[in-house]
Design an enzyme around this catalytic site. Structure first.
Site, PDB file in Angstrom:
ATOM      1  N   LYS A 266       0.852  -1.180   0.000  1.00 22.00           N
ATOM      2  CA  LYS A 266       0.000   0.000   0.000  1.00 22.00           C
ATOM      3  C   LYS A 266       0.892   1.235   0.000  1.00 22.00           C
ATOM      4  O   LYS A 266       2.084   1.159   0.271  1.00 22.00           O
ATOM      5  CB  LYS A 266      -0.899   0.016   1.247  1.00 22.00           C
ATOM      6  CG  LYS A 266      -1.831  -1.175   1.370  1.00 22.00           C
ATOM      7  CD  LYS A 266      -2.606  -1.109   2.673  1.00 22.00           C
ATOM      8  CE  LYS A 266      -3.472  -2.339   2.878  1.00 22.00           C
ATOM      9  NZ  LYS A 266      -4.188  -2.303   4.184  1.00 22.00           N
ATOM     10  N   HIS A 267       0.295   2.378  -0.270  1.00 21.67           N
ATOM     11  CA  HIS A 267       1.068   3.615  -0.241  1.00 21.67           C
ATOM     12  C   HIS A 267       1.444   3.973   1.193  1.00 21.67           C
ATOM     13  O   HIS A 267       0.679   3.736   2.136  1.00 21.67           O
ATOM     14  CB  HIS A 267       0.270   4.756  -0.870  1.00 21.67           C
ATOM     15  CG  HIS A 267       0.047   4.598  -2.346  1.00 21.67           C
ATOM     16  ND1 HIS A 267       1.086   4.602  -3.253  1.00 21.67           N
ATOM     17  CD2 HIS A 267      -1.087   4.408  -3.067  1.00 21.67           C
ATOM     18  CE1 HIS A 267       0.608   4.439  -4.463  1.00 21.67           C
ATOM     19  NE2 HIS A 267      -0.710   4.315  -4.385  1.00 21.67           N
ATOM     20  N   GLU A 268       2.630   4.535   1.352  1.00 19.15           N
ATOM     21  CA  GLU A 268       3.087   4.972   2.669  1.00 19.15           C
ATOM     22  C   GLU A 268       2.111   5.995   3.229  1.00 19.15           C
ATOM     23  O   GLU A 268       1.563   6.824   2.496  1.00 19.15           O
ATOM     24  CB  GLU A 268       4.482   5.582   2.550  1.00 19.15           C
ATOM     25  CG  GLU A 268       5.114   5.984   3.868  1.00 19.15           C
ATOM     26  CD  GLU A 268       5.360   4.812   4.789  1.00 19.15           C
ATOM     27  OE1 GLU A 268       4.555   4.658   5.741  1.00 19.15           O
ATOM     28  OE2 GLU A 268       6.321   4.065   4.568  1.00 19.15           O
ATOM     29  N   ALA A 276       4.455   0.260  -3.509  1.00 20.16           N
ATOM     30  CA  ALA A 276       3.387   0.945  -4.248  1.00 20.16           C
ATOM     31  C   ALA A 276       3.776   2.357  -4.649  1.00 20.16           C
ATOM     32  O   ALA A 276       3.245   2.896  -5.636  1.00 20.16           O
ATOM     33  CB  ALA A 276       2.111   0.972  -3.405  1.00 20.16           C
ATOM     34  N   ASP A 277       4.685   2.983  -3.922  1.00 14.12           N
ATOM     35  CA  ASP A 277       5.067   4.364  -4.203  1.00 14.12           C
ATOM     36  C   ASP A 277       6.049   4.493  -5.362  1.00 14.12           C
ATOM     37  O   ASP A 277       6.333   5.607  -5.820  1.00 14.12           O
ATOM     38  CB  ASP A 277       5.690   5.007  -2.953  1.00 14.12           C
ATOM     39  CG  ASP A 277       4.713   5.090  -1.795  1.00 14.12           C
ATOM     40  OD1 ASP A 277       3.526   5.340  -2.052  1.00 14.12           O
ATOM     41  OD2 ASP A 277       5.138   4.899  -0.643  1.00 14.12           O
TER      42      ASP A 277
END
Length: 633
Positions: A266-268, A276-277
């Site tokens: 998932k994004h930070e 994901a970033d």
């Protein structure tokens, strides 16, 4: 490769069978709990993913306890109250208890305070395991000194939530091994002869005598287009670029589908980087590289600048329109409504970035620059110096970003604030999420027309809407695409000079890495400009471009220089990137990309579903490639 596609299609079934094996979907509940005794309790039914049960036992006779917690990923956050633990009943020798659910994704700091004086009694840092059952026993060691001890007891051990990733890795590695071995066997004359005989026995003699040595792609039903295209067309089109684009796209599809619900897919939440970033800036980077090559090709073939500009405007318009009308709305919730339509988005940012960078390249393209006929003061910078107006424009954009980010007054917020708001920064600026970037979006677009659930809302408990594809961050997206444009110019200026191309990729990567180290002070939170995907901070661009140059160097070497790898399977979605991206967004909630789960609190089942959906898009892109169907805008 045709056989490989059929083999990959069977991965989903095998992957599901392995991942749903006993012990992977839910914790074992049989047998006596570990550490049975005064601190032990019976194992209750499994709770939610990424959570554990903590029973706090207060054996202090006259003191109630206040239990609070803070996540290790929450920088300078306030402690969050969890429970009140009553004092023990001395006459009945019965401790006061309270049961809470704790997060297992990141380490936690637990703090126990006296409920009367609010003085800290003890503090514990611990990383709880998923579905684990724990007890925290608080008691007095010595009645004379009144020393309080806090002991953490494991009643029942957690499950290993990362085992599904291992099984998935083994399944895909096994599939890849079978494909590689199969291709190697097909190079053996006897094996190839036997396979063609089994596939088409009526034409065995013809295949052996005429076609077997070099199968004809038009006549042989089992032939693969890849070797033919690779040997002829690859000199005109670099496969490494499509492979790079496809890799970025496939990771993007996987994380957008959920990434197995693992936090690192998932994004930070705010500062920092996860898998994901990386993918969106990489996609922007390779778009910039493609701009350089495609514009050069169009102009070389005689297209006028006016005609090319028309194509740039039309493509940018279509990308922005598709983002607003097709991707952003959720038509399952009703017809399109302007009242709460999100205006920014991934395709919108790609469209605007493409417009600016392509127009910039078209405007300042100089005849003879790529052929090396222009004289420059420094031959080592021949791919940079002729384009000095472009660099001035980009530096001006960066100056605008810096001034707006650090100098723009934001009501109720400190000047130059880069934090998440909410409970971050000790709760001093709860409504300042994103600082100037968030303020500009809310001012110009309106709160209802930007993203309502930013990644900071979980850890930092932010309540303000914030859009990671907002207006201010677009400036640094343009810079990212411009760096990709430089990679394309390197390929054009040093055509077929592989050592020069790879060395310059390496130099750019080192330079970007040094800039990142300076901006961040090699730390997650304490740099001048931290790495932040939500803000698309300058250090985020330099860091991801550092990785992008290295990745492109490796792919260029393996795919186009040494030809040790065809780029499969990432090459195929890279050839149909717009179709795959829009398709995975539109059909996200439809079978076979999604189905009703038996256990929605299982990482294994989520990972099976997400990998199956991602694999299907790879297969779809391969079929489209074989049929030579490409959707271009």
């Amino acid at each position: 490769m045709a056989a490989a596609a059929g083999l990959v299609a069977a991965v989903a079934a095998a992957l599901g069978a392995l991942l749903m094996a006993p012990g992977l979907t839910q914790p074992h509940s049989g047998g006596p709990p570990e550490g049975s005794g005064p601190g032990a309790v019976e194992r209750r039914p499994p709770g939610r993913m990424d959570q554990a049960v903590l029973l706090v036992r207060n054996e202090l006779p006259a003191q109630g306890l206040l239990l609070a917690a803070r996540s290790g990923s929450c920088h300078q956050c306030l402690y969050q109250f969890l429970a009140f633990v009553p004092p023990s009943n001395g006459s009945l020798r019965k401790p006061g208890t309270a049961e809470v659910v704790v997060d297992t994704q990141h380490p936690l700091t637990l703090q126990l305070n006296d409920s009367v004086s609010d003085t800290e009694l003890c503090k514990i840092q611990y990383h709880f395991g998923e579905f684990g059952n724990y007890s925290l026993v608080v008691k007095t060691l010595s009645t004379s000194t009144k020393t309080v001890s806090c002991d953490l007891v494991i009643n029942e051990g957690p499950v290993n939530s990362y085992l599904p990733i291992l099984f998935a890795f083994l399944v895909y590695t096994g599939t890849l091994t079978i494909v590689i071995v199969g291709r190697l066997l097909m190079k053996i004359h006897a094996v190839r002869n036997w396979v063609y005989k089994k596939l088409n026995p009526r034409e065995t003699d013809r295949l052996i005598n005429s076609e077997l040595g070099s199968p004809n792609t038009a006549d042989s039903v089992s032939s693969d287009l890849t070797p033919h295209l690779w040997s002829t067309a690859s000199r005109q089109r670099l496969r490494s670029l499509d492979t790079f684009r496809g890799l970025s796209l496939i990771i993007m599809v996987f994380v957008n589908y959920g990434g197995g619900k693992y936090w690192f897919f998932k994004h930070e939440s705010w500062n920092g980087l996860t898998v994901a970033d990386l993918v969106f800036p990489w996609f922007v980077f390779i778009m910039g590289t493609s701009i350089s090559l495609s514009l050069s090709s169009m102009l070389r073939w005689g297209s006028s600048k006016q005609k090319v500009l028309g194509k740039i405007l039309w493509r940018s318009f279509l990308l922005i329109l598709l983002g607003i009308i097709v991707v952003n709305p959720n038509y399952c919730l009703g017809p399109l409504s302007w009242d709460n339509l999100r205006i920014p988005g991934v395709l919108q940012r790609l469209g605007f970035t493409y417009l600016v960078v392509a127009a910039l390249e078209l405007l300042f393209t100089r005849a003879g620059a790529e052929s090396g006929t222009l004289e420059t003061l420094c031959p080592a910078l021949q791919d940079i110096l002729p384009y000095w107006p472009q660099w001035i424009f980009i530096l001006m954009l960066e100056a605008i970003w810096l001034c707006l980010t650090f100098l723009l007054p934001v009501p109720g917020c400190p000047r130059g604030y880069l934090g998440p708001g909410g409970i971050g920064d000790f709760g001093n600026y709860p409504n300042c999420t994103g600082g100037a970037a968030g303020y500009i979006d809310r001012l110009l677009l309106g709160e209802k027309h930007i993203y309502q659930h930013p990644s900071s809302s979980v850890i930092y408990q932010t309540t303000m809407p914030y859009d990671p594809e907002g207006i201010l961050g677009t400036i640094n997206t343009i810079f990212m695409a411009f760096l990709g444009l430089q990679a394309g110019k390197i390929i054009l200026f040093y055509k077929d000079q592989h050592k020069q191309i790879m060395s310059r990729f390496a130099i750019w990567s080192i330079v970007m890495g040094i800039v990142s180290a300076i901006l961040t002070k090699c730390s997650k939170e304490d740099g001048f400009i931290p790495i932040n995907k939500n803000l698309w901070s300058l250090s985020y661009v330099t860091t991801t471009s550092c990785f992008a140059f290295i990745l492109l160097l490796l792919m260029y070497y393996l795919v186009d220089v040494k030809r040790l790898w065809s780029g499969a399977p990432f090459f195929y979605p890279g050839m149909n990137s717009i179709l795959v991206y829009i398709g995975h967004e539109v059909f996200e909630n439809y079978f076979p990309f999604k189905w009703k789960m038996q256990d929605s609190q299982s990482h294994a089942e989520h990972l099976t579903q997400n990998l199956t959906a991602t694999t299907l898009w790879v297969i779809i892109s391969y079929v489209l490639y074989r049929r030579r169907i490409f959707w271009k805008i």
